[in-house]
Design a protein around this motif. Sequence first.
Motif, short mmCIF file in Angstrom:
data_model
loop_
_atom_site.label_atom_id
_atom_site.label_comp_id
_atom_site.label_asym_id
_atom_site.label_seq_id
_atom_site.Cartn_x
_atom_site.Cartn_y
_atom_site.Cartn_z
N ILE A 170 -65.15 13.37 6.35
CA ILE A 170 -64.22 12.38 5.82
C ILE A 170 -62.80 12.92 5.88
CG2 ILE A 170 -63.46 11.24 3.69
CD1 ILE A 170 -66.47 10.96 2.99
N PHE A 171 -62.61 14.16 5.43
CA PHE A 171 -61.28 14.76 5.47
C PHE A 171 -60.77 14.89 6.90
CE2 PHE A 171 -61.97 17.02 1.14
CZ PHE A 171 -61.63 15.86 0.48
N SER A 172 -61.65 15.16 7.81
CA SER A 172 -61.26 15.24 9.22
C SER A 172 -60.79 13.87 9.72
CB SER A 172 -62.45 15.73 10.06
OG SER A 172 -62.12 15.74 11.41
N LYS A 173 -61.52 12.84 9.35
CA LYS A 173 -61.18 11.48 9.78
C LYS A 173 -59.83 11.02 9.22
CE LYS A 173 -62.82 6.79 9.77
NZ LYS A 173 -63.31 5.77 8.88
N ILE A 174 -59.54 11.37 7.99
CA ILE A 174 -58.30 10.96 7.35
C ILE A 174 -57.09 11.49 8.11
CG2 ILE A 174 -56.86 11.25 5.28
CD1 ILE A 174 -59.44 11.15 3.63
N GLN A 175 -57.21 12.67 8.68
CA GLN A 175 -56.08 13.27 9.39
C GLN A 175 -55.63 12.44 10.59
OE1 GLN A 175 -56.71 17.53 10.19
NE2 GLN A 175 -58.51 17.26 8.89
N TYR A 176 -56.52 11.64 11.13
CA TYR A 176 -56.18 10.83 12.30
C TYR A 176 -55.65 9.45 11.93
CZ TYR A 176 -58.42 14.61 14.75
OH TYR A 176 -58.73 15.85 15.23
N ASP A 177 -55.66 9.16 10.64
CA ASP A 177 -55.12 7.90 10.18
C ASP A 177 -53.61 8.02 10.01
OD1 ASP A 177 -57.63 6.83 10.19
OD2 ASP A 177 -57.98 7.10 8.05
N LYS B 37 -51.53 15.10 5.88
CA LYS B 37 -52.40 15.52 6.98
C LYS B 37 -52.71 17.01 6.87
CE LYS B 37 -51.22 12.03 10.32
NZ LYS B 37 -51.32 11.65 11.68
N SER B 38 -51.69 17.81 6.57
CA SER B 38 -51.94 19.25 6.45
C SER B 38 -52.83 19.54 5.23
CB SER B 38 -50.63 20.03 6.38
OG SER B 38 -49.90 19.71 5.23
N PHE B 39 -52.65 18.79 4.15
CA PHE B 39 -53.50 18.95 2.98
C PHE B 39 -54.95 18.67 3.33
CE2 PHE B 39 -55.72 16.88 -0.56
CZ PHE B 39 -55.71 17.91 -1.50
N PHE B 40 -55.19 17.57 4.04
CA PHE B 40 -56.56 17.22 4.39
C PHE B 40 -57.16 18.16 5.43
CE2 PHE B 40 -55.31 13.09 2.51
CZ PHE B 40 -56.25 13.10 1.50
N LYS B 41 -56.34 18.71 6.29
CA LYS B 41 -56.82 19.72 7.24
C LYS B 41 -57.28 20.95 6.47
CE LYS B 41 -57.63 21.69 11.17
NZ LYS B 41 -58.81 21.28 11.92
N GLU B 42 -56.49 21.35 5.50
CA GLU B 42 -56.84 22.49 4.65
C GLU B 42 -58.15 22.23 3.91
OE1 GLU B 42 -55.13 24.15 0.50
OE2 GLU B 42 -53.64 23.96 2.10
N LYS B 43 -58.31 21.01 3.39
CA LYS B 43 -59.53 20.66 2.65
C LYS B 43 -60.74 20.57 3.59
CE LYS B 43 -57.46 21.31 -0.55
NZ LYS B 43 -57.78 22.52 -1.29
N GLU B 44 -60.51 20.13 4.80
CA GLU B 44 -61.61 20.10 5.79
C GLU B 44 -62.10 21.52 6.06
OE1 GLU B 44 -62.36 19.08 10.51
OE2 GLU B 44 -60.33 18.93 9.69
N ILE B 45 -61.18 22.44 6.28
CA ILE B 45 -61.54 23.84 6.53
C ILE B 45 -62.25 24.43 5.31
CG2 ILE B 45 -60.57 26.15 6.89
CD1 ILE B 45 -58.38 24.72 8.62
N GLU B 46 -61.73 24.11 4.14
CA GLU B 46 -62.32 24.60 2.90
C GLU B 46 -63.77 24.14 2.77
OE1 GLU B 46 -60.01 24.69 -1.00
OE2 GLU B 46 -61.15 22.80 -1.10
N ARG B 47 -64.02 22.86 3.03
CA ARG B 47 -65.39 22.35 2.91
C ARG B 47 -66.31 22.97 3.97
NH1 ARG B 47 -66.81 18.43 -1.03
NH2 ARG B 47 -64.99 18.32 -2.36
N SER B 48 -65.77 23.25 5.14
CA SER B 48 -66.55 23.93 6.17
C SER B 48 -66.96 25.32 5.69
CB SER B 48 -65.74 24.03 7.46
OG SER B 48 -66.44 24.75 8.43
#
Length: 153
Positions: free
Chosen positions: A26-33, A40-51
């Motif tokens: 979901i966080f990955s998808k939001i970055q492309y919206d 976008k940078s916040f959600f990229k950070e959260k995507e990496i964190e969840r990974s």
Amino acid sequence: MGVKRYDKILMKLNDLLLMNHEVEKIFSKIQYDDVDSSLKSFFKEKEIERSEFCTMLQNESKKLETKIDDSIMLNRRNHLTKLNLKKILRYDKDVDLFRQVNNVMQLSIYEYNEFLMEMNLPLSLCKLLIKQRDCIESSLHHITREAEAMRLA
């Protein structure tokens, strides 16, 4: 510790792992919206964190899996593949982004808290769950402040 205890803990651990994987997507998808670059940078950070959360949870799972019958885990994995968390963790462009992210994070915190109430969790797993839950809570506070700032602007 008995096999049944490990089986129950592994089921919950795998559910949490699956949820984190879905949230990561979901966080990955939001970055492309069409969202602000700072978001976008916040959600990229959260995507990496969840990974990273997923990797750590998998490591804890491997520690426990050696103590139970493989057929039990195979049956559980088959059950988990039938779960569809996307219905719960759905991100829709037409709905307020902050409300959706808030819902996803609240659900994550709830799932962590539910798991932490499990009796006799291994100490390393308990510490990991608390650390990850606290990190999610911190992110929730951050996104709440961002939403408030945007409303005031």
